[in-house]
Design an enzyme around this catalytic site. Structure first.
Site, PDB file in Angstrom:
ATOM      1  N   CYS A  34       0.810  -1.229   0.000  1.00 32.51           N
ATOM      2  CA  CYS A  34       0.000   0.000   0.000  1.00 32.51           C
ATOM      3  C   CYS A  34       0.841   1.276   0.000  1.00 32.51           C
ATOM      4  O   CYS A  34       0.809   2.041  -0.969  1.00 32.51           O
ATOM      5  CB  CYS A  34      -0.910   0.011   1.230  1.00 32.51           C
ATOM      6  SG  CYS A  34      -2.101  -1.316   1.190  1.00 32.51           S
TER       7      CYS A  34
HETATM    8  N1  LIG Z   1      -2.341  -5.802   2.063  1.00 34.45           N
HETATM    9  C1  LIG Z   1      -2.837  -4.727   2.644  1.00 34.45           C
HETATM   10  O1  LIG Z   1      -2.464  -4.379   3.750  1.00 34.45           O
HETATM   11  C2  LIG Z   1      -3.909  -3.889   1.962  1.00 34.45           C
HETATM   12  C3  LIG Z   1      -4.619  -2.944   2.730  1.00 34.45           C
HETATM   13  C4  LIG Z   1      -5.600  -2.178   2.123  1.00 34.45           C
HETATM   14  C5  LIG Z   1      -5.831  -2.324   0.759  1.00 34.45           C
HETATM   15  N2  LIG Z   1      -5.116  -3.220   0.015  1.00 34.45           N
HETATM   16  C6  LIG Z   1      -5.421  -3.341  -1.408  1.00 34.45           C
HETATM   17  O2  LIG Z   1      -6.196  -4.515  -1.629  1.00 34.45           O
HETATM   18  C7  LIG Z   1      -5.855  -5.108  -2.874  1.00 34.45           C
HETATM   19  C8  LIG Z   1      -5.436  -6.549  -2.670  1.00 34.45           C
HETATM   20  O3  LIG Z   1      -4.262  -6.570  -1.881  1.00 34.45           O
HETATM   21  P1  LIG Z   1      -3.765  -7.873  -1.152  1.00 34.45           P
HETATM   22  O4  LIG Z   1      -2.684  -7.428  -0.224  1.00 34.45           O
HETATM   23  O5  LIG Z   1      -4.887  -8.664  -0.614  1.00 34.45           O
HETATM   24  O6  LIG Z   1      -3.110  -8.663  -2.410  1.00 34.45           O
HETATM   25  P2  LIG Z   1      -2.659 -10.191  -2.462  1.00 34.45           P
HETATM   26  O7  LIG Z   1      -1.636 -10.275  -3.536  1.00 34.45           O
HETATM   27  O8  LIG Z   1      -2.317 -10.685  -1.093  1.00 34.45           O
HETATM   28  O9  LIG Z   1      -3.963 -10.962  -2.906  1.00 34.45           O
HETATM   29  C9  LIG Z   1      -4.576 -10.807  -4.129  1.00 34.45           C
HETATM   30  C10 LIG Z   1      -5.072 -12.159  -4.606  1.00 34.45           C
HETATM   31  O10 LIG Z   1      -5.783 -11.966  -5.819  1.00 34.45           O
HETATM   32  C11 LIG Z   1      -5.550 -13.090  -6.650  1.00 34.45           C
HETATM   33  N3  LIG Z   1      -5.923 -12.743  -8.018  1.00 34.45           N
HETATM   34  C12 LIG Z   1      -5.277 -11.965  -8.903  1.00 34.45           C
HETATM   35  N4  LIG Z   1      -5.987 -11.868 -10.041  1.00 34.45           N
HETATM   36  C13 LIG Z   1      -7.109 -12.606  -9.877  1.00 34.45           C
HETATM   37  C14 LIG Z   1      -8.225 -12.911 -10.704  1.00 34.45           C
HETATM   38  N5  LIG Z   1      -8.336 -12.420 -11.915  1.00 34.45           N
HETATM   39  N6  LIG Z   1      -9.180 -13.713 -10.197  1.00 34.45           N
HETATM   40  C15 LIG Z   1      -9.079 -14.248  -8.967  1.00 34.45           C
HETATM   41  N7  LIG Z   1      -8.044 -13.986  -8.133  1.00 34.45           N
HETATM   42  C16 LIG Z   1      -7.069 -13.179  -8.590  1.00 34.45           C
HETATM   43  C17 LIG Z   1      -4.091 -13.404  -6.428  1.00 34.45           C
HETATM   44  O11 LIG Z   1      -3.789 -14.733  -6.802  1.00 34.45           O
HETATM   45  C18 LIG Z   1      -3.957 -13.165  -4.910  1.00 34.45           C
HETATM   46  O12 LIG Z   1      -4.185 -14.351  -4.175  1.00 34.45           O
HETATM   47  C19 LIG Z   1      -4.778  -4.209  -3.474  1.00 34.45           C
HETATM   48  O13 LIG Z   1      -5.388  -3.283  -4.316  1.00 34.45           O
HETATM   49  C20 LIG Z   1      -4.196  -3.505  -2.281  1.00 34.45           C
HETATM   50  O14 LIG Z   1      -3.639  -2.248  -2.606  1.00 34.45           O
HETATM   51  C21 LIG Z   1      -4.164  -4.026   0.602  1.00 34.45           C
END
Ligand SMILES: NC(=O)c1ccc[n+]([C@@H]2O[C@H](COP(=O)([O-])OP(=O)(O)OC[C@H]3O[C@@H](n4cnc5c(N)ncnc54)[C@H](O)[C@@H]3O)[C@@H](O)[C@H]2O)c1
Length: 439
Positions: free
Chosen positions: A276
């Site tokens: 993030c």
């Molecule tokens: N990690 C954090 O602390 C946090 C906090 C707030 C917001 N976010 C936001 O949330 C979003 C997700 O982040 P995250 O940390 O969970 O990412 P992550 O990489 O941990 O998880 C994302 C998942 O999505 C899957 N994926 C990708 N494309 C896909 C598709 N087409 N269909 C199905 N699954 C698919 C991936 O395999 C992965 O398991 C991002 O935009 C991030 O900026 C993250």
């Protein structure tokens, strides 16, 4: 009640008969899916990562904040199942998209994951569904990217289906604020979408705050993360200045935060990491450029934060040279490689860059991090060391990069010759020694 009608959808949500789908079962999606499951909804998680699906099916959690028991319980009660099969989307009443939003080669937003996920939704959409994007992105994504893709089916938003944005605010490792008790912002494309999204999250989250549009909800998230990035950069700059003044930045912050208003503590560190803070503000500055607008704060803050790993190395060089040592002839132990405390997450972790730079300078590097039994990234292929007295005596200096709770810092202080602490963990634990130098 007519199938596919708004009344029907509302009724299903209120009675918790609505089937919820979460696309992307990562740090955001998996805890969210389990929150709905815990509250009585049937949840289907969809992910393209076969390994993650396999792990979930076996009841193994790869996210530190999700306990095995929590996951197993949801699977046992048949409230949650995980699949790679996007055909399930047809069965869903609500589809929540939580896929990654990284940066591209030129540090521009890479929204390809969102596009791919929403295309799968489009291919399987049916009347009466609500679709919510939770991935962090620039203002306009829901309206300019998702809406046309979904409406290309001939269905109309606000009439046939509903579309909203709701930023995720999860703070990995935070034991107090979890999905349920972190207030949630929502903004729909239409008023009806805002209403339904609010109703949905109201079932599982204590406080849901609607804003006027999806664009506004997208902007809220970017303001929050830009606020963090700018304040971290400010305190990083003041920390480097304090070193010149021979002042202890940690003491200064502790004293400043006694002011009951107008000050909020932020802490310096060896650089920012995670999915993030280093990335999200760049989504905003990219979009701003489209409007001929220069986001000076974001650019300056990013460059200060990005300079911190180099600063840490320069300080380390000085610390070693005061003991007649040089980096190239030193044995250095990195304590903590995760980007933040108590998480098993290496994304954008400054420790990786620092290990790389120190190895290039000829230093011999080992690491200790209870969350990583091995480290294999590009040219780095290492195993952690066990913390015992004879091992620790080999090191000329330990560099504390991450202040995990499950590390015996007293033992480190008792057995290491020299420690450079970039997180002030030793002082906070009341461990004092002349061999500990702070950022
Ligand atoms: N990690 C954090 O602390 C946090 C906090 C707030 C917001 N976010 C936001 O949330 C979003 C997700 O982040 P995250 O940390 O969970 O990412 P992550 O990489 O941990 O998880 C994302 C998942 O999505 C899957 N994926 C990708 N494309 C896909 C598709 N087409 N269909 C199905 N699954 C698919 C991936 O395999 C992965 O398991 C991002 O935009 C991030 O900026 C993250």
């Amino acid at each position: 009640m007519k199938k596919g009608s708004i009344k029907n959808l509302k009724q299903k949500i209120k009675s918790r008969k609505a089937v919820i789908g979460v696309i992307g079962l990562g740090y955001v999606g998996l805890p969210l899916a389990l929150t709905f499951a815990k509250n009585g909804f049937n949840v289907i998680g969809v992910d393209i990562d076969r390994d993650r699906i396999k792990k979930i099916k076996k009841g193994f959690s790869y996210i530190t904040d999700v306990s095995r028991a929590e996951l197993k319980n949801a699977l046992k009660k048949k409230k949650f199942k995980a699949t790679q099969n996007v055909k399930f989307i047809k069965k869903l009443d609500a589809v929540i998209i939580c896929v990654p939003t990284p940066l591209g080669k030129n540090r521009e937003p890479d929204i390809s994951y969102i596009r791919k996920a929403v295309t799968k939704v489009k291919d399987n959409i049916r009347k009466g569904q609500i679709i919510i994007l939770e991935s962090t992105t620039y203002p306009g994504t829901t309206k300019e990217i998702l809406l046309p893709i979904l409406e290309s089916t001939g269905l109309k938003e606000g009439k046939d289906f509903y579309l909203a944005f709701s930023p995720e605010r999860i703070d990995p490792g935070n034991k107090v604020y979890r999905t349920e008790n972190t207030p949630k912002i929502i903004g729909g494309i239409s008023k009806k979408s805002t209403q339904i999204a609010k109703l949905l999250y109201d079932q599982v989250i204590e406080e849901v705050i609607p804003v006027s549009s999806a664009n506004a909800a997208e902007m809220v998230k970017l303001l929050e993360n830009t606020f963090r990035v700018v304040n971290i950069a400010l305190v990083n700059e003041i920390a480097t200045l304090c070193d010149k003044f021979n002042l202890d930045i940690w003491e200064i912050i502790d004293a400043a935060k006694t002011k009951p208003y107008g000050f909020m503590p932020f802490y310096p560190g060896p650089g920012v990491g995670g999915h993030c803070i280093p990335i999200d503000p760049l989504y905003l500055s990219w979009k701003a450029k489209e409007h001929g607008f220069e986001t000076k704060f974001i650019d300056l803050a990013s460059s200060i934060n990005e300079s911190m790993p180099q600063y840490v190395i320069e300080r380390l060089e000085k610390i070693l040279s005061n003991r007649r040592k040089t980096v190239d002839k030193s044995n250095i132990l990195i304590v903590g490689i995760a980007y933040k405390k108590d998480v098993k997450d290496l994304r954008e972790s400054p420790a990786i860059g620092i290990i790389n730079l120190l190895q290039k300078r000829g230093a011999s590097i080992s690491y200790h991090d209870p969350y990583f039994p091995f480290l294999k990234i590009n040219s780095i292929d290492m195993k952690p060391i066990k913390l015992n007295g004879s091992n620790l005596k080999k090191y000329d200096c330990a560099l504390v990069m991450t202040d995990h709770s499950n590390v015996d810092y007293k033992f480190l202080a008792d057995n290491l010759k020299l420690i450079f602490d970039t997180r002030d963990i030793f002082s906070r634990l009341g461990i004092r020694s002349r061999s500990i130098i702070k950022l």
